[in-house]
Design a protein around this motif. Structure first.
Motif, PDB file in Angstrom:
ATOM      1  N   PRO A 187       0.826  -1.205   0.000  1.00 10.82           N
ATOM      2  CA  PRO A 187       0.000   0.000   0.000  1.00 10.82           C
ATOM      3  C   PRO A 187       0.866   1.263   0.000  1.00 10.82           C
ATOM      4  CG  PRO A 187      -0.732  -1.556   1.685  1.00 10.82           C
ATOM      5  CD  PRO A 187       0.604  -2.027   1.197  1.00 10.82           C
ATOM      6  N   GLY A 188       0.314   2.352  -0.524  1.00 10.82           N
ATOM      7  CA  GLY A 188       1.016   3.622  -0.531  1.00 10.82           C
ATOM      8  C   GLY A 188       0.569   4.519   0.608  1.00 10.82           C
ATOM      9  N   HIS A 189       1.182   5.681   0.682  1.00 12.75           N
ATOM     10  CA  HIS A 189       0.870   6.639   1.747  1.00 12.75           C
ATOM     11  C   HIS A 189      -0.620   6.961   1.791  1.00 12.75           C
ATOM     12  CE1 HIS A 189       0.523  10.613   3.670  1.00 12.75           C
ATOM     13  NE2 HIS A 189       1.639  10.319   4.324  1.00 12.75           N
ATOM     14  N   ARG A 190      -1.209   7.205   0.627  1.00 17.91           N
ATOM     15  CA  ARG A 190      -2.633   7.557   0.580  1.00 17.91           C
ATOM     16  C   ARG A 190      -3.504   6.420   1.110  1.00 17.91           C
ATOM     17  NH1 ARG A 190      -4.895   9.958  -4.960  1.00 17.91           N
ATOM     18  NH2 ARG A 190      -3.275  11.471  -4.363  1.00 17.91           N
ATOM     19  N   ASP A 191      -3.102   5.176   0.827  1.00 12.56           N
ATOM     20  CA  ASP A 191      -3.870   4.027   1.319  1.00 12.56           C
ATOM     21  C   ASP A 191      -3.834   3.967   2.842  1.00 12.56           C
ATOM     22  OD1 ASP A 191      -4.425   2.971  -1.323  1.00 12.56           O
ATOM     23  OD2 ASP A 191      -2.322   2.346  -1.388  1.00 12.56           O
ATOM     24  N   TYR A 192      -2.660   4.154   3.412  1.00 12.87           N
ATOM     25  CA  TYR A 192      -2.541   4.112   4.870  1.00 12.87           C
ATOM     26  C   TYR A 192      -3.318   5.256   5.510  1.00 12.87           C
ATOM     27  CZ  TYR A 192       1.083   0.510   4.694  1.00 12.87           C
ATOM     28  OH  TYR A 192       1.764  -0.668   4.504  1.00 12.87           O
ATOM     29  N   LEU A 193      -3.166   6.447   4.974  1.00 13.10           N
ATOM     30  CA  LEU A 193      -3.861   7.601   5.555  1.00 13.10           C
ATOM     31  C   LEU A 193      -5.368   7.401   5.483  1.00 13.10           C
ATOM     32  CD1 LEU A 193      -3.843  10.416   6.772  1.00 13.10           C
ATOM     33  CD2 LEU A 193      -3.668  11.357   4.457  1.00 13.10           C
ATOM     34  N   GLY A 194      -5.863   6.944   4.331  1.00 15.62           N
ATOM     35  CA  GLY A 194      -7.300   6.733   4.190  1.00 15.62           C
ATOM     36  C   GLY A 194      -7.831   5.701   5.168  1.00 15.62           C
ATOM     37  N   ALA A 195      -7.082   4.619   5.359  1.00 19.33           N
ATOM     38  CA  ALA A 195      -7.519   3.572   6.278  1.00 19.33           C
ATOM     39  C   ALA A 195      -7.539   4.073   7.719  1.00 19.33           C
ATOM     40  CB  ALA A 195      -6.599   2.359   6.152  1.00 19.33           C
ATOM     41  N   LEU A 196      -6.545   4.851   8.096  1.00 22.54           N
ATOM     42  CA  LEU A 196      -6.482   5.356   9.467  1.00 22.54           C
ATOM     43  C   LEU A 196      -7.562   6.393   9.734  1.00 22.54           C
ATOM     44  CD1 LEU A 196      -2.593   5.656   9.723  1.00 22.54           C
ATOM     45  CD2 LEU A 196      -4.039   3.951  10.856  1.00 22.54           C
ATOM     46  N   LEU A 197      -7.765   7.296   8.792  1.00 26.04           N
ATOM     47  CA  LEU A 197      -8.834   8.279   8.960  1.00 26.04           C
ATOM     48  C   LEU A 197     -10.196   7.600   8.956  1.00 26.04           C
ATOM     49  CD1 LEU A 197      -7.596  11.218   6.682  1.00 26.04           C
ATOM     50  CD2 LEU A 197      -7.341  10.952   9.151  1.00 26.04           C
ATOM     51  N   GLY A 198     -10.311   6.487   8.216  1.00 25.81           N
ATOM     52  CA  GLY A 198     -11.563   5.736   8.177  1.00 25.81           C
ATOM     53  C   GLY A 198     -11.908   5.096   9.513  1.00 25.81           C
ATOM     54  N   MET A 199     -10.958   5.045  10.431  1.00 26.89           N
ATOM     55  CA  MET A 199     -11.212   4.520  11.771  1.00 26.89           C
ATOM     56  C   MET A 199     -11.795   5.592  12.688  1.00 26.89           C
ATOM     57  SD  MET A 199      -7.704   2.304  12.319  1.00 26.89           S
ATOM     58  CE  MET A 199      -8.281   1.441  13.791  1.00 26.89           C
ATOM     59  N   GLY A 200     -12.047   6.785  12.120  1.00 25.04           N
ATOM     60  CA  GLY A 200     -12.606   7.875  12.912  1.00 25.04           C
ATOM     61  C   GLY A 200     -11.571   8.719  13.619  1.00 25.04           C
ATOM     62  N   ILE A 201     -10.314   8.607  13.200  1.00 28.00           N
ATOM     63  CA  ILE A 201      -9.230   9.385  13.805  1.00 28.00           C
ATOM     64  C   ILE A 201      -9.089  10.719  13.088  1.00 28.00           C
ATOM     65  CG2 ILE A 201      -6.758   9.426  14.334  1.00 28.00           C
ATOM     66  CD1 ILE A 201      -8.264   7.305  15.868  1.00 28.00           C
ATOM     67  N   GLY A 202      -9.059  11.812  13.827  1.00 33.40           N
ATOM     68  CA  GLY A 202      -8.841  13.119  13.227  1.00 33.40           C
ATOM     69  C   GLY A 202      -7.404  13.255  12.745  1.00 33.40           C
ATOM     70  N   ARG A 203      -7.214  13.997  11.662  1.00 28.71           N
ATOM     71  CA  ARG A 203      -5.864  14.131  11.104  1.00 28.71           C
ATOM     72  C   ARG A 203      -4.892  14.739  12.094  1.00 28.71           C
ATOM     73  NH1 ARG A 203      -1.708  13.021   9.692  1.00 28.71           N
ATOM     74  NH2 ARG A 203      -0.686  13.169   7.640  1.00 28.71           N
ATOM     75  N   GLU A 204      -5.374  15.585  12.996  1.00 28.26           N
ATOM     76  CA  GLU A 204      -4.475  16.242  13.944  1.00 28.26           C
ATOM     77  C   GLU A 204      -3.914  15.277  14.989  1.00 28.26           C
ATOM     78  OE1 GLU A 204      -8.667  16.701  15.600  1.00 28.26           O
ATOM     79  OE2 GLU A 204      -7.664  16.728  13.640  1.00 28.26           O
ATOM     80  N   TRP A 205      -4.492  14.080  15.081  1.00 26.89           N
ATOM     81  CA  TRP A 205      -3.982  13.079  16.021  1.00 26.89           C
ATOM     82  C   TRP A 205      -2.872  12.243  15.397  1.00 26.89           C
ATOM     83  CZ3 TRP A 205      -5.742  13.817  20.796  1.00 26.89           C
ATOM     84  CH2 TRP A 205      -6.973  14.454  20.950  1.00 26.89           C
ATOM     85  N   LEU A 206      -2.690  12.383  14.104  1.00 17.63           N
ATOM     86  CA  LEU A 206      -1.702  11.591  13.373  1.00 17.63           C
ATOM     87  C   LEU A 206      -0.573  12.482  12.875  1.00 17.63           C
ATOM     88  CD1 LEU A 206      -4.098   9.450  11.143  1.00 17.63           C
ATOM     89  CD2 LEU A 206      -3.014   8.754  13.291  1.00 17.63           C
ATOM     90  N   GLY A 207       0.646  12.001  13.022  1.00 19.64           N
ATOM     91  CA  GLY A 207       1.793  12.719  12.505  1.00 19.64           C
ATOM     92  C   GLY A 207       2.187  12.187  11.142  1.00 19.64           C
ATOM     93  N   ASP A 208       3.466  12.137  10.888  1.00 18.55           N
ATOM     94  CA  ASP A 208       3.964  11.631   9.618  1.00 18.55           C
ATOM     95  C   ASP A 208       3.647  10.146   9.451  1.00 18.55           C
ATOM     96  OD1 ASP A 208       5.034  14.126   9.224  1.00 18.55           O
ATOM     97  OD2 ASP A 208       7.047  13.404   8.731  1.00 18.55           O
ATOM     98  N   ILE A 209       3.503   9.754   8.209  1.00 18.87           N
ATOM     99  CA  ILE A 209       3.383   8.345   7.848  1.00 18.87           C
ATOM    100  C   ILE A 209       4.516   8.043   6.882  1.00 18.87           C
ATOM    101  CG2 ILE A 209       1.945   6.564   6.796  1.00 18.87           C
ATOM    102  CD1 ILE A 209      -0.500   8.286   7.511  1.00 18.87           C
ATOM    103  N   TRP A 210       5.465   7.234   7.310  1.00 19.58           N
ATOM    104  CA  TRP A 210       6.624   6.902   6.484  1.00 19.58           C
ATOM    105  C   TRP A 210       6.441   5.502   5.927  1.00 19.58           C
ATOM    106  CZ3 TRP A 210      11.083   8.684  10.254  1.00 19.58           C
ATOM    107  CH2 TRP A 210      11.062  10.087  10.352  1.00 19.58           C
ATOM    108  N   VAL A 211       6.459   5.389   4.617  1.00 23.97           N
ATOM    109  CA  VAL A 211       6.221   4.106   3.952  1.00 23.97           C
ATOM    110  C   VAL A 211       7.512   3.616   3.307  1.00 23.97           C
ATOM    111  CG1 VAL A 211       4.872   2.901   2.196  1.00 23.97           C
ATOM    112  CG2 VAL A 211       3.829   4.769   3.511  1.00 23.97           C
ATOM    113  N   ALA A 212       7.834   2.348   3.541  1.00 27.12           N
ATOM    114  CA  ALA A 212       9.005   1.714   2.928  1.00 27.12           C
ATOM    115  C   ALA A 212       8.616   0.294   2.538  1.00 27.12           C
ATOM    116  CB  ALA A 212      10.190   1.705   3.882  1.00 27.12           C
ATOM    117  N   GLU A 213       8.414   0.089   1.235  1.00 26.44           N
ATOM    118  CA  GLU A 213       7.978  -1.208   0.714  1.00 26.44           C
ATOM    119  C   GLU A 213       6.678  -1.642   1.393  1.00 26.44           C
ATOM    120  OE1 GLU A 213      11.349  -3.813   0.960  1.00 26.44           O
ATOM    121  OE2 GLU A 213      12.439  -2.736  -0.613  1.00 26.44           O
TER     122      GLU A 213
END
Length: 248
Positions: free
Chosen positions: A93-119
């Motif tokens: 998965p890419g950065h957008r996939d991870y961000l979408g899945a996490l926000l889909g859990m009802g988490i506000g963006r301000e509760w999340l920092g950077d998302i670093w993806v490696a493979e």
């Protein structure tokens, strides 16, 4: 968040810190929000503010307001920040996939920092209040994932390529610097600025004659961003030498 609302919130947190003698903090700020709060904090009376995102390379950071007895150099932000590692199975998965899945859990963006993806692995910085909920994630996009908690200090630094660039300008006007950094004519650079496609220190700049200085981060929508690393020396024709690193 609009700047006036952001700064009002920052002032409330500063005052609460002063009254209670305890550390207060914002959620994760975008680079533009950090710049606004940092600028405000330098002018605010008796304001001790520290920014930390979990690791030195983090773009999204939390602003911590410290009581007067606490030395900023001795402050350990790791007590207030967490991280998780997500390992994807049978996919990348890419950065957008991870961000979408996490926000889909009802988490506000301000509760999340950077998302670093490696493979097939992603590292997510977060506030402690949401870490347990984030650890329950089981799927990102079409991939199953396994979540594991870890301290921010254990997150490996991302591999970021930076290309060194040198050029010369007549003056340190924004249109001249943008042209040199991104291989544009000065006319095209001016057009991009007027169209609102250029930011300095994550703030949109519409002035072609804005004076750029060492350390400024200049972004051009669709082309990337870079930091001015040096200005000094002149050519025989009186042009100024500029050095920059372009983030790739």
């Amino acid at each position: 968040m609009e700047n006036h609302e952001l700064l009002r919130r920052a002032e409330d947190l500063r005052e609460r810190c002063e009254r209670s003698g305890t550390v207060t903090h914002t959620g994760f700020l975008t680079p533009a929000e950090r710049f606004a709060v940092e600028t405000w904090a330098r002018r605010a009376p008796d304001c001790s503010a520290v920014f930390d995102g979990g690791r030195p390379d983090c773009e999204r950071t939390v602003c911590f307001f410290l009581p007067e007895y606490l030395d900023p150099e001795a402050f350990d932000a790791s007590e207030y920040l967490c991280a998780i590692r997500l390992t994807a199975h049978f996919g990348t998965p890419g950065h957008r996939d991870y961000l979408g899945a996490l926000l889909g859990m009802g988490i506000g963006r301000e509760w999340l920092g950077d998302i670093w993806v490696a493979e097939n692995v992603a590292y997510v910085f977060c506030l402690p209040s949401v870490q347990r909920h984030l650890l329950s994630i089981e799927k990102v996009g079409r991939c199953g994932v396994t979540a594991e908690a870890l301290p921010p200090a254990s997150v490996p630094a991302p591999e970021r390529k930076r290309r060194q660039k040198s050029f010369s300008v007549q003056t340190l006007r924004l249109d001249a610097v943008v042209g040199g950094m991104f291989n544009l004519s000065r006319t095209e650079a001016a057009r991009q600025i007027s169209a609102g496609n250029v930011s300095v220190n994550y703030q949109e700049s519409l002035k072609t004659d804005f004076a750029v200085k060492d350390g400024d981060i200049v972004s051009l929508r669709g082309a990337g961003k870079g930091r001015i690393t040096g200005t000094g020396g002149t050519s025989r024709k009186g042009r100024l030498f500029v050095s920059a690193e372009i983030y790739q």
